[in-house]
Design an enzyme around this catalytic site. Sequence first.
Site, PDB file in Angstrom:
ATOM      1  N   HIS A 205      -7.146  -6.148  -0.220  1.00  0.00           N
ATOM      2  CA  HIS A 205      -5.818  -5.166  -0.211  1.00  0.00           C
ATOM      3  C   HIS A 205      -4.702  -5.807  -0.112  1.00  0.00           C
ATOM      4  O   HIS A 205      -4.181  -5.955   0.960  1.00  0.00           O
ATOM      5  CB  HIS A 205      -6.226  -4.250   0.880  1.00  0.00           C
TER       6      HIS A 205
ATOM      7  N   ASP B 178      -9.006  -4.799  -5.506  1.00  0.00           N
ATOM      8  CA  ASP B 178      -8.540  -4.073  -4.279  1.00  0.00           C
ATOM      9  C   ASP B 178      -9.135  -2.751  -4.269  1.00  0.00           C
ATOM     10  O   ASP B 178      -9.228  -2.103  -5.109  1.00  0.00           O
ATOM     11  CB  ASP B 178      -6.957  -3.666  -4.590  1.00  0.00           C
TER      12      ASP B 178
ATOM     13  N   SER C 288       0.737  -1.149   0.144  1.00  0.00           N
ATOM     14  CA  SER C 288       0.008  -0.069  -0.015  1.00  0.00           C
ATOM     15  C   SER C 288       0.894   1.143   0.109  1.00  0.00           C
ATOM     16  O   SER C 288       1.699   1.334  -0.772  1.00  0.00           O
ATOM     17  CB  SER C 288      -1.035  -0.148   1.247  1.00  0.00           C
TER      18      SER C 288
END
Length: 510
Positions: A480, A450, A225
């Site tokens: 995610h 995602d 991320s």
Amino acid sequence: MKLFPVRLAVAATMLVPVSLIAGGSAQAAIPSVRAVPVWTACAAPTPLQGSGEKPGTLRDGTPWECAKLRVPLRYNHPEHGTIDLALIRVRAKPKPGQTRIGSLVFNFGGPGGSGVATLPLAASTYLKLHERYDLVSFDPRGVGESAGVRCLPDKAYDALLALDATPDDAGEQRTLLDGGRDFAAACQGNSGRVLPYVGTENAARDLDTLRQALGDRTLYYYGASYGTELGGVYAHLFPENVGRMVFDAVVDPDGDTVGHSLGQAKGFQLALSNFLTDCAKRSGCATGRDPGRGAAQITELLKGLDGRPLPTASGRALTQSHATYGIASALYSKESWKWLDRGLGAAKAGEGDLLLLLADALYGRDDKSRYNNLQPANTAINCADTSDRYTPADVSRELPAFRKASPVFGEFLAWSILQCTGWPVTGAAKTVEVSADGAAPILIVGNTGDPATPYAGAHRMATRLGEGVGVELIVKGEGHGAYGANACATDKIDTYLLTGTAPRNGTVCG
């Protein structure tokens, strides 16, 4: 994770024109590391890191070790003092005939997540890598015990997060703006010394200082991320120091504040639709057998909570904002869908406890009513990075596009673009620079389902890194991040990190 944000609308205050980043060219030198970190047994994570139990050993008996690494507060002005970065590691345990490769450094995202608290909780996922790598993580500057940003006391933060984040009239808008102003003032009052210097470029320079301290010629790195953004900036600054690097759940390097928020609106709506379709296949699903009707039920639930929150056993009420956050929290992983189903069912029955618990997990609030510094650090780092500063008039202009993108999350995320308006320091730029010509190949992993970092960002990251640098691995799945959730992707990431052999660019994992 790049957080589904607690986007605080901050009333206009005086901006302090300060230098947010190190300055100089991409090749600007970092001072050589003169001290080696002293590794000792770890204490339990502090409340700023998220609390929890003291890490002992991996299941193979290898002990966790912790240390501090001293770095300049301002790399271009080292005379202005230093800060200490909190580190954690578990040393490699090669099997007979194997050799240690080096240290694999993890950043799990946020921005604002404590690597010191997270790595021991996640380490069982990385046991194959542990055979040949020291597993290392850290609290980035401004996070946890690395000069962690401090803002409001816990009870005041409870009150702030309970505010209506989608104001319907001028009075609610003033209340939200006043709450944001108080939050910004508290951050400045408690952490003003570090606020200008917690941006991603300085964090990337810290990464290279850490690489030197660990004794590695190049950086071996896994970023998830926001960790992909940090990794991209590192590759831009130090292309010659790039070793085997993996970016999983990739932040779009071309996105400005509106672009990121609109992308999340679309991503979370898609994830919610996928949840509803899956839920409809099972008997007893809280939202029923019709996904379209289920979506309408959720919209009706949130509308009903506007001004009429649900009670919980804790005495706190489930507000509309809390419920939106709780739903989003459960969409980060397909494994959490069962809790979303139960939480929605309980809310239909008039009980808000489970959705509030899911929201607290994303807020960083523990079972003793204490907040870690995830959200203050998230705001401080984002606002050091971005020069975007918006007004309520900008939100009004953007609202139609956000509502179209997501009936459930759109309005919430439209108001989120005010996060940095009135923040007490200026931001660096609209977007980050990640071009890394001459760097070794970097594996870019994008998951088509995602919600928080939509797949398109992975393709753009691979392109922006430069020809021959970004190697794209496309994963068809939910949630995610792909490592540990998709067997095909996990195998290809392991192979790359352990052997240096990347998959063919554009490989697809179903």
